[in-house]
Write a protein that holds these residues in place. Structure first.
Motif, PDB file in Angstrom:
ATOM      1  N   ALA A   9       0.870  -1.188   0.000  1.00  0.00           N
ATOM      2  CA  ALA A   9       0.000   0.000   0.000  1.00  0.00           C
ATOM      3  C   ALA A   9       0.897   1.225   0.000  1.00  0.00           C
ATOM      4  CB  ALA A   9      -0.903   0.009   1.227  1.00  0.00           C
ATOM      5  N   GLU A  10       0.507   2.218  -0.728  1.00  0.00           N
ATOM      6  CA  GLU A  10       1.311   3.443  -0.793  1.00  0.00           C
ATOM      7  C   GLU A  10       1.479   4.029   0.595  1.00  0.00           C
ATOM      8  OE1 GLU A  10      -0.163   6.216  -3.656  1.00  0.00           O
ATOM      9  OE2 GLU A  10      -0.053   4.768  -5.274  1.00  0.00           O
ATOM     10  N   PRO A  11       2.613   4.576   0.919  1.00  0.00           N
ATOM     11  CA  PRO A  11       3.753   4.816   0.042  1.00  0.00           C
ATOM     12  C   PRO A  11       4.731   3.645  -0.002  1.00  0.00           C
ATOM     13  CG  PRO A  11       4.197   5.857   2.125  1.00  0.00           C
ATOM     14  CD  PRO A  11       2.820   5.220   2.238  1.00  0.00           C
ATOM     15  N   SER A  12       4.429   2.522   0.668  1.00  0.00           N
ATOM     16  CA  SER A  12       5.350   1.389   0.727  1.00  0.00           C
ATOM     17  C   SER A  12       5.471   0.707  -0.628  1.00  0.00           C
ATOM     18  CB  SER A  12       4.863   0.367   1.754  1.00  0.00           C
ATOM     19  OG  SER A  12       5.697  -0.767   1.737  1.00  0.00           O
ATOM     20  N   ALA A  13       6.676   0.282  -0.950  1.00  0.00           N
ATOM     21  CA  ALA A  13       6.928  -0.480  -2.166  1.00  0.00           C
ATOM     22  C   ALA A  13       7.170  -1.958  -1.837  1.00  0.00           C
ATOM     23  CB  ALA A  13       8.135   0.104  -2.895  1.00  0.00           C
ATOM     24  N   LEU A  14       6.842  -2.372  -0.602  1.00  0.00           N
ATOM     25  CA  LEU A  14       7.071  -3.734  -0.148  1.00  0.00           C
ATOM     26  C   LEU A  14       6.279  -4.729  -0.994  1.00  0.00           C
ATOM     27  CD1 LEU A  14       8.427  -5.483   2.050  1.00  0.00           C
ATOM     28  CD2 LEU A  14       6.327  -5.226   3.374  1.00  0.00           C
ATOM     29  N   THR A  15       6.955  -5.809  -1.421  1.00  0.00           N
ATOM     30  CA  THR A  15       6.341  -6.873  -2.218  1.00  0.00           C
ATOM     31  C   THR A  15       6.738  -8.223  -1.645  1.00  0.00           C
ATOM     32  OG1 THR A  15       8.207  -7.120  -3.718  1.00  0.00           O
ATOM     33  CG2 THR A  15       6.541  -5.452  -4.317  1.00  0.00           C
ATOM     34  N   LEU A  16       6.007  -9.272  -2.033  1.00  0.00           N
ATOM     35  CA  LEU A  16       6.405 -10.620  -1.621  1.00  0.00           C
ATOM     36  C   LEU A  16       7.765 -10.982  -2.204  1.00  0.00           C
ATOM     37  CD1 LEU A  16       3.054 -12.624  -1.816  1.00  0.00           C
ATOM     38  CD2 LEU A  16       4.446 -12.223   0.211  1.00  0.00           C
ATOM     39  N   LEU A  17       8.008 -10.614  -3.461  1.00  0.00           N
ATOM     40  CA  LEU A  17       9.307 -10.890  -4.067  1.00  0.00           C
ATOM     41  C   LEU A  17      10.412 -10.178  -3.287  1.00  0.00           C
ATOM     42  CD1 LEU A  17      10.980 -12.206  -6.286  1.00  0.00           C
ATOM     43  CD2 LEU A  17      10.453 -10.235  -7.752  1.00  0.00           C
ATOM     44  N   TYR A  35      15.472  -5.878  -1.223  1.00  0.00           N
ATOM     45  CA  TYR A  35      14.154  -5.299  -1.508  1.00  0.00           C
ATOM     46  C   TYR A  35      14.029  -4.775  -2.931  1.00  0.00           C
ATOM     47  CZ  TYR A  35      12.810  -5.436   3.432  1.00  0.00           C
ATOM     48  OH  TYR A  35      12.487  -5.840   4.703  1.00  0.00           O
ATOM     49  N   ALA A  36      15.152  -4.300  -3.526  1.00  0.00           N
ATOM     50  CA  ALA A  36      15.096  -3.736  -4.874  1.00  0.00           C
ATOM     51  C   ALA A  36      14.749  -4.838  -5.868  1.00  0.00           C
ATOM     52  CB  ALA A  36      16.428  -3.096  -5.242  1.00  0.00           C
ATOM     53  N   LEU A  37      13.779  -4.565  -6.724  1.00  0.00           N
ATOM     54  CA  LEU A  37      13.331  -5.572  -7.673  1.00  0.00           C
ATOM     55  C   LEU A  37      14.049  -5.423  -8.999  1.00  0.00           C
ATOM     56  CD1 LEU A  37       9.506  -5.637  -6.946  1.00  0.00           C
ATOM     57  CD2 LEU A  37      11.322  -7.027  -5.964  1.00  0.00           C
ATOM     58  N   ASP A  38      14.502  -6.535  -9.527  1.00  0.00           N
ATOM     59  CA  ASP A  38      15.162  -6.609 -10.825  1.00  0.00           C
ATOM     60  C   ASP A  38      14.131  -7.171 -11.800  1.00  0.00           C
ATOM     61  OD1 ASP A  38      16.546  -7.591 -13.064  1.00  0.00           O
ATOM     62  OD2 ASP A  38      18.271  -8.219 -11.892  1.00  0.00           O
ATOM     63  N   ALA A  39      13.903  -6.470 -12.892  1.00  0.00           N
ATOM     64  CA  ALA A  39      12.896  -6.903 -13.867  1.00  0.00           C
ATOM     65  C   ALA A  39      13.174  -8.313 -14.377  1.00  0.00           C
ATOM     66  CB  ALA A  39      12.840  -5.917 -15.029  1.00  0.00           C
ATOM     67  N   GLY A  40      14.439  -8.717 -14.399  1.00  0.00           N
ATOM     68  CA  GLY A  40      14.791 -10.033 -14.913  1.00  0.00           C
ATOM     69  C   GLY A  40      14.724 -11.148 -13.892  1.00  0.00           C
ATOM     70  N   ARG A  41      14.567 -10.833 -12.622  1.00  0.00           N
ATOM     71  CA  ARG A  41      14.554 -11.855 -11.573  1.00  0.00           C
ATOM     72  C   ARG A  41      13.122 -12.162 -11.187  1.00  0.00           C
ATOM     73  NH1 ARG A  41      16.816  -9.290  -7.681  1.00  0.00           N
ATOM     74  NH2 ARG A  41      18.897  -9.625  -8.488  1.00  0.00           N
ATOM     75  N   GLY A  42      12.749 -13.405 -11.388  1.00  0.00           N
ATOM     76  CA  GLY A  42      11.406 -13.833 -11.028  1.00  0.00           C
ATOM     77  C   GLY A  42      11.369 -14.559  -9.698  1.00  0.00           C
ATOM     78  N   HIS A  73       3.739  -9.266   7.346  1.00  0.00           N
ATOM     79  CA  HIS A  73       3.696  -8.444   6.128  1.00  0.00           C
ATOM     80  C   HIS A  73       3.239  -9.295   4.945  1.00  0.00           C
ATOM     81  CE1 HIS A  73       7.217  -6.225   8.196  1.00  0.00           C
ATOM     82  NE2 HIS A  73       6.091  -5.608   8.485  1.00  0.00           N
ATOM     83  N   ALA A  74       3.790 -10.508   4.837  1.00  0.00           N
ATOM     84  CA  ALA A  74       3.447 -11.394   3.725  1.00  0.00           C
ATOM     85  C   ALA A  74       1.961 -11.734   3.733  1.00  0.00           C
ATOM     86  CB  ALA A  74       4.294 -12.665   3.783  1.00  0.00           C
ATOM     87  N   ASP A  75       1.397 -11.914   4.918  1.00  0.00           N
ATOM     88  CA  ASP A  75      -0.026 -12.219   5.023  1.00  0.00           C
ATOM     89  C   ASP A  75      -0.867 -11.070   4.459  1.00  0.00           C
ATOM     90  OD1 ASP A  75      -2.106 -13.986   5.797  1.00  0.00           O
ATOM     91  OD2 ASP A  75      -2.463 -12.798   7.593  1.00  0.00           O
ATOM     92  N   LEU A  76      -0.500  -9.848   4.809  1.00  0.00           N
ATOM     93  CA  LEU A  76      -1.237  -8.686   4.287  1.00  0.00           C
ATOM     94  C   LEU A  76      -1.041  -8.528   2.780  1.00  0.00           C
ATOM     95  CD1 LEU A  76      -0.510  -6.165   7.157  1.00  0.00           C
ATOM     96  CD2 LEU A  76      -2.680  -7.317   6.660  1.00  0.00           C
ATOM     97  N   LEU A  77       0.178  -8.770   2.304  1.00  0.00           N
ATOM     98  CA  LEU A  77       0.437  -8.694   0.866  1.00  0.00           C
ATOM     99  C   LEU A  77      -0.391  -9.725   0.116  1.00  0.00           C
ATOM    100  CD1 LEU A  77       4.266  -8.143   1.036  1.00  0.00           C
ATOM    101  CD2 LEU A  77       2.695  -6.689  -0.248  1.00  0.00           C
ATOM    102  N   ARG A  78      -0.426 -10.954   0.612  1.00  0.00           N
ATOM    103  CA  ARG A  78      -1.185 -12.012  -0.060  1.00  0.00           C
ATOM    104  C   ARG A  78      -2.669 -11.685  -0.061  1.00  0.00           C
ATOM    105  NH1 ARG A  78      -0.243 -17.339  -2.228  1.00  0.00           N
ATOM    106  NH2 ARG A  78      -2.238 -17.726  -3.214  1.00  0.00           N
TER     107      ARG A  78
END
Length: 185
Positions: free
Chosen positions: A64-72, A105-112, A171-176
């Motif tokens: 949720a904004e402003p957080s950029a937190l993701t499961l990945l 935390y930084a996401l790489d477009a090529g990393r799945g 956090h993961a529970d809320l993200l899911r």
């Protein structure tokens, strides 16, 4: 007359037991090391469960904004955490960060997700391998952070890792839930 002096708990035998969702049942009694490691394994499995069945786009969904937190991002971060506490602190290895930013935390477009989970599992396996023969009272040293040089026991590292995963699994529970409505566990 029934003998109630011994209560059997399937989580306390040597045979592996699992919850219906596949996560291992943590030990509730017994050897301290086995209990700590089983609770850490339970929390690791919980993180993996939160990612199960999702595609790469879904695991990149921010909380949720402003957080950029993701499961990945959480999976990548916990790979860094595994390396830091078990390899650097507990054993004293001088190893580089897993990811360039040092947090994961930084996401790489090529990393799945599959690649990130593979890296995370590798870090878990390496930490287990290095710490397997160490006693809980083994002392390691924190090289960086708010208190450089601080000494911590392997017992403290295991307790800290359980806390770290438990917090991030919240956090993961809320993200899911945000991604597809799945809640619980």
């Amino acid at each position: 007359m029934t003998d109630n002096t011994h209560t059997s708990n399937p989580a306390d035998s040597d045979a592996p037991h699992a919850l219906p969702d596949g996560r291992p049942v943590p030990r509730l009694t017994g050897d301290e090391r086995a209990m700590l490691e089983s609770w850490l394994d339970f929390h690791r499995a919980t993180l993996e469960l939160k990612c199960a069945g999702l595609d790469d786009a879904q695991v990149r969904t921010a909380s949720a904004e402003p957080s950029a937190l993701t499961l990945l991002g959480l999976v990548q971060h916990l790979a860094e955490v595994e390396r830091n506490w078990f390899q650097r602190v507990a054993v004293g290895l001088d190893v580089p960060p897993v990811y360039e930013d040092g947090t994961g935390y930084a996401l790489d477009a090529g990393r799945g997700l599959d690649e990130a989970l593979g890296i995370w599992r590798r870090e878990i396996a390496r930490g287990r391998e290095l710490c397997a023969g160490l006693p809980l009272d083994h002392v390691g040293r924190v090289a960086e952070g708010p208190v450089p040089g601080m000494e911590v026991s392997l017992r403290w590292v295991l307790i800290h890792m359980i806390e770290e995963y438990a917090r991030h699994n919240g956090h993961a529970d809320l993200l899911r839930e945000r991604i597809d409505g799945v809640t619980g566990a």
